[in-house]
Design an enzyme around this catalytic site. Sequence first.
Site, PDB file in Angstrom:
ATOM      1  N   GLY A   1       0.790  -1.231   0.000  1.00  0.00           N
ATOM      2  CA  GLY A   1       0.000   0.000   0.000  1.00  0.00           C
ATOM      3  C   GLY A   1       0.815   1.270   0.000  1.00  0.00           C
ATOM      4  O   GLY A   1       1.714   1.418   0.802  1.00  0.00           O
ATOM      5  N   SER A   2       0.527   2.203  -0.894  1.00  0.00           N
ATOM      6  CA  SER A   2       1.376   3.378  -1.008  1.00  0.00           C
ATOM      7  C   SER A   2       0.862   4.350  -2.061  1.00  0.00           C
ATOM      8  O   SER A   2      -0.249   4.226  -2.556  1.00  0.00           O
ATOM      9  CB  SER A   2       2.797   2.938  -1.378  1.00  0.00           C
TER      10      SER A   2
END
Length: 218
Positions: free
Chosen positions: A185-186
């Site tokens: 996630g990013s």
Amino acid sequence: MFHKEGYKIMIITAIILIAINIITYNLINIYWLKFGILILSLLLFILILQFFRNPKRNTPKNNEHILAPVDGKVVAIEEVYEKEYFKDKRIQISIFMSPINVHVTRHPVGGTVTYSKYHPGKFLVAWHPKSSEENERTTVVVKNEVTGEILYRQIAGALAKRIVNYAEVDAVVEQGSDSGFIKFGSRVDVLVPVGTKIQVELNQKVKGGISVIADFER
């Protein structure tokens, strides 16, 4: 096809899950509980596999186009003051990756890497306004004769605990080639000159190495 950054995690996860299921098979006599643990283990392993997938992309190389560096959704298109490298105003295109997106980072343009720097930092949620300045991140600038210097920034989110960056200063890179990986996630920001023709809209889904997010066509 899986990304090399996932091999170690996939092997360790497989060993742990196999061990758990062997232990539960021998110690637990409740059939539905043993079966439930097996199903949960398989689902977890499938999630890990899909996170580290690395699909082959046939990038349409064009120096006039700036491509999306990652898969995800466009969450911001705004004029900002870039104070790390350019120290002037730029148009920032931000792409958010959920845990189910492919997390390979690809070079949005081809050319020579003129800047590459890692910054340790916090792990604010990726859409937080200060995440691009306070979170763990890497900043890379690639230059070619058409687009000039294009900056992109990998930004860790609340779940991302490691950013991998392969870009090295003075290296010559191809558009769409592997630039790095962000685990779990990013967000990635691409900063282009003010006046550049933007080809995406807010909430639009893009594919890394395929979708054109801006261009310099005359």
